[in-house]
Write an enzyme that holds these catalytic residues in place. Structure first.
Site: not given
Ligand code: BES
Ligand code: ZN
Ligand code: MN
Length: 497
Positions: A263, A268, A275, A286, A345, A347, A349
């Site tokens: 990825k 992000d 966020k 990310d 968010d 994204e 996947r």
């Molecule tokens: N890049 C983030 C995940 C992340 C969080 C990486 C903290 C490193 C540190 C990912 O894209 C994300 O935002 N995931 C969301 C998913 C949710 C919206 C289902 C999350 O983990 O909140």
């Molecule tokens: Zn992300």
């Molecule tokens: Mn995200």
């Protein structure tokens, strides 16, 4: 390019000035060869100084003797390795990291010996790996360097060992791994205004120099191929998306390749599901999964691994603008399956869905391992000690777990099951891109699994380990380069002919 120390291997002999490192056990004894080379005067100096400083030879503790008598050295650095019974557990990589921190000046000589312990060429080479990992520092954007800067200047290091030519050979391979880890760290640390998808792709293209075949797919090609899930994420950014395909052919042309997928979200923001502001700057990391794949491909190529490996990375920036993807949008992925966007968010996947499908379809790999900073939930579940491991294949999962214990880049397996898979069924499309608050890392993995057919596959959620890393003896960097050593070890132990 990160400046690195130079290492040479010699049979036991006289030190040539600088810092001279001697390993001792908890009885303050060093190996026979080292003792002979250093001579009785130096050994007497060590025991006198040890008594005066109450130094007991505990693991990674050091006794520094400045301007010692009877030996050609500016400093004699006596490094403890603890009791003999623990020798087998001794991690030479970590010990190398600890030693690196004890050095100063431009030269060092290491006497790689312990009493009653046949220190192998691997051990000596591992020391050089640990030293290189410890020395890395990301300070290219500091115009005023720290006062302790001299500690991490490149060194000229001589290692006195039993079998110099064997050690030199293994050290070459370790050097390749060190280079790969440092490349990954550097990519993760770079700010997002500098490292956007096109720039990232250019840096990956630099692997051509070490013999990796690099192919960059631009937006026009991605559109034509049908990477709509990936492009949906990129459409709110002025920066164009890229997919990079890296190939290292180290085995016979007919050998089925192994595949690594990363990825690469260079920043992000969350997109329209934006966020919160606090800590958002961390989302420059990310792309740690993609960084690991680049570092791994470099390591495999530089050490000429006898394997065919492909690395694929999906590079996008997730931004909210007038053209950005919305919650409620439905996109058709490369696989043909449709996805309802619930949260922009989630994204990563979407990016991986297309890249996994493409990797599997085009290369028919023996296995696929993907790495992604995919979910915050993995930090809640496992903290920063283990990456989350999900797999459809017990053999692959077990091998990854074993490689984790060998390298210290540990993984912990979490379940996949139909009941979790149901949680991402959508009212309007084949699936939705979030599964609710519960089991967030698992439903993300279930989503990825919908893009994997029969290929053995493992997914590593590295949101807790790839960035903002805890400080260790072998890593002081925010971007850890996590996964390069793990996957290099997986390949070395099981997939080289
Ligand atoms: N890049 C983030 C995940 C992340 C969080 C990486 C903290 C490193 C540190 C990912 O894209 C994300 O935002 N995931 C969301 C998913 C949710 C919206 C289902 C999350 O983990 O909140
Ligand atoms: Zn992300
Ligand atoms: Mn995200």
């Amino acid at each position: 390019m990160v400046e690195r120390s130079k290492f040479e291997f010699k049979p036991f002999g006289q030190p040539g000035g600088g810092s001279v490192v001697v390993f001792v056990n908890d009885a303050l004894e060093t190996g026979e060869d080292a003792a002979k080379a250093l001579g009785p005067d130096a050994l007497a100096t060590i025991s006198r100084a040890a008594a005066a400083e109450n130094f007991k030879g505990k693991l990674k503790k050091a006794l520094v003797i400045a301007a010692p008598q009877g030996i050609e050295a500016d400093r004699l650095v006596v490094v403890g390795t603890g009791p003999a019974a623990d020798f087998s557990k001794l991690d030479w990589v970590e010990l190398g990291g600890a030693v690196q921190a004890m050095l100063s000046g431009a030269r060092a000589s290491l006497y790689v010996a312990l009493p009653g312990h046949d220190v192998t060429p691997e051990a000596a080479a591992d020391l050089t790996l640990g030293m290189q990992l410890r020395a890395y520092k990301f300070d290219k954007y500091k115009t005023k360097k720290d006062a302790d800067e001299k500690a991490s200047k490149p060194l000229k290091v001589t290692l006195f060992v039993h079998d110099p030519s064997a050690a030199r050979q293994v050290a070459k391979a370790r050097d390749a791994v060190a280079a790969g880890v440092l490349t990954a760290r550097e990519l993760v640390n770079e700010p997002p205004n500098v490292l956007f998808p096109e720039e990232f792709a250019d840096r990956a293209a630099a692997l051509e120099k070490v013999g990796v075949d690099v192919e960059i797919l631009d937006e026009k090609q991605l559109k034509k191929l049908g990477f709509r899930a990936l492009l949906g994420v990129a459409q709110g950014s002025h920066r164009e998306a890229r997919v990079v395909v890296m190939r290292w052919n180290g085995a016979g042309a007919k050998d089925q390749p192994v595949a690594f997928i990363g990825k690469g979200v260079t920043f992000d923001t969350g997109g329209i599901s934006i966020k919160p502001g606090a800590g958002m700057e961390d989302m420059k990391g990310d792309m740690a999964g993609a960084a690991c794949v680049v570092g791994l491909m470099q390591a495999l190529a530089q050490r000429k691994a006898r394997v065919n490996a492909v690395g694929l990375i999906g590079l996008v920036e997730n931004m909210p603008d007038g053209r950005a993807q919305r919650p409620g949008d439905i996109v058709t992925s490369l696989s043909g399956q449709t996805i309802e966007i619930i949260n922009t968010d989630a994204e990563g996947r979407l990016v991986l869905a297309d890249v996994l499908w493409y990797a599997q379809d085009r290369f028919k790999p023996a296995f696929m391992v993907d790495l992604a900073t995919l979910t915050g939930a993995i930090l809640v579940a496992l903290g920063q000690e283990h990456a989350g491991l999900f797999s459809n294949d017990d053999t692959l999962a077990d091998r990854l777990a074993a490689a984790g214990l060998e390298t210290g880049e540990k993984v912990w397996r979490l379940p996949l099951a139909p009941a979790y898979d149901k949680m991402i069924d959508s009212k309007f499309a084949d699936m939705k891109n979030t599964g609710g608050r519960f089991g967030g890392s698992i439903t993300a993995a279930q989503f990825l699994q919908r893009y994997v057919k029969d290929t053995p596959w493992a997914h590593l959620d590295i949101a807790g380990t790839g960035m903002n890393a805890p400080q260790t003896d072998i890593n002081k960097s925010w971007g850890s380069g996590w996964g390069v050593r793990l996957l290099d070890r997986l390949v070395r132990d099981h997939y080289e002919g």
